[in-house]
Design an enzyme around this catalytic site. Sequence first.
Site, PDB file in Angstrom:
ATOM      1  N   GLY A  65      40.813  24.794  47.699  1.00 35.83           N
ATOM      2  CA  GLY A  65      40.453  26.196  47.465  1.00 35.83           C
ATOM      3  C   GLY A  65      39.005  26.316  47.025  1.00 35.83           C
ATOM      4  CD  GLU A 114      37.818  47.455  42.079  1.00 39.61           C
ATOM      5  OE1 GLU A 114      37.066  47.397  41.095  1.00 39.61           O
ATOM      6  OE2 GLU A 114      38.165  46.447  42.714  1.00 39.61           O
TER       7      GLU A 114
END
Length: 436
Positions: free
Chosen positions: A13, A176
């Site tokens: 990752g 948001e």
Amino acid sequence: MDQQTKPRVVIVGAGFGGLLAARTLARYPVQITLVDRQNFHVFQPLLYQVATAGLSPDEIAAPIRWIMRSQRSVEVLMSEVRDFDLSRRVVKLEGGEVEYDYLILAAGASHAYFGHDEWAPFAPGLKTIEGALELRRRVLLAFELAERQAASSDNKDREDAQLNFVVVGGGPTGVELAGTLAEVSRQVLANEFRSIDPKRTRIVLLEGGPRVLPAYPEDLSRSAEEQLQHLGVEVQTSALVTQVEPGSVHIGESKLPATVILWAAGVAASPLGEKLGAAVDRAGRVLVNPDLSIPGHPEVFVVGDLAALKDESGKWLPGVAPVAMQEGKATAHNIGNELRGEPRKDFHYWNKGSLATIGRAAAVADFGKIHVSGFLAWLSWLFIHIFFLIGFRNRLIVLIQWAWSYLTYERGAWLITGDTHLPGWKESQAEEAEDC
Ligand SMILES: Cc1cc2nc3c(=O)[nH]c(=O)nc-3n(C[C@H](O)[C@H](O)[C@H](O)COP(=O)(O)OP(=O)(O)OC[C@H]3O[C@@H](n4cnc5c(N)ncnc54)[C@H](O)[C@@H]3O)c2cc1C
């Protein structure tokens, strides 16, 4: 020590945790293999800007190989990791295996549909660039379809369809998204259509709990809700979604029409966590030791959103970028120091504060005893996010884009690409009468 005899650290990752681990480890005498299924790192906190046509994907992402170009001991492999064999110390990838002396798993987490994965096609989430582009496609398409319908000669009364955008989840991402959608419809698009009035767009934010931004102090939650309402968002709290279908969302007995549904709720850790064989929590996060290793395997570490660890006060560490970065860095130092014969240190999170943006000049910031709302919080949010963006070019471009759209209300990435079908479009129009 030549390259072949140095211990090998495999990092899975290249998100915030993996990148910081790789960059820090590059200072130690180890060989590093960094594996990710994509060839780029995504700055997830700005994905909502891609979904709302403020920024383009390449402005918030950077190729991993390019990020690591100066770290000669880091080898980058683009591959999907499928499994591990901890007894043989190998990572099983698409197309082969790699051996390790140390393994750092930093595969992150995604949103979850509370056991209803069948809702995903009707309510895409915001975790990847692809997801953000799909949300952008749906949002922009909804305006275009409404304009086309209103302008059609069949529509004698020139009645425009009511657009309903429903955002599920009142955490930072939902807040948001809802705030920016309100800004886009009320300000950015106000003069761009001729047959519809984008200002009439209904934006509903649904939160299952009693307040938005539940991880923030109550006064900041209240302030966030007020700032959202001021922007034109309808906030519904204690609104548990019980069903999602094309064109509508159910909350218990009531049905909310939804031209576009945006999913920003739930957490599901990467399924790779369970493949380690260690205990996991309900979200699939690996329950790690205080040094972030897993029980019984001191050579295997889990960092970032995939790790579950409590802080000194007994609270679970949040799934945010600073935790992932600090964990990646601390793990790298633990490995490097151990190779020099030094003992490991337990991980301690240094919380420098939390910020959530709501829209233009609207945000909240929690700096411990100091709580800030509005323009100042938004400015802090803006500069911190630009500072942490990877690549000078991206920082400069994003700063210019934001300054431009702040002054002109323009959004550059207003492009619909791919399919021009919107799930539930016809149904949502027919069912509007049943508005709840
Ligand atoms: C929309 C959104 C907004 C956010 N906003 C904020 C914010 O404002 N502030 C904040 O602090 N945090 C924010 N976060 C949270 C923050 O992004 C995460 O906490 C952080 O990214 C976690 O880092 P990580 O390294 O654990 O995982 P990630 O950054 O998710 O990285 C995981 C990496 O693993 C790779 N991977 C996964 N599975 C495999 C596999 N099987 N094989 C190979 N590679 C694999 C992925 O491709 C990815 O590159 C936001 C998250 C999202 C989704």
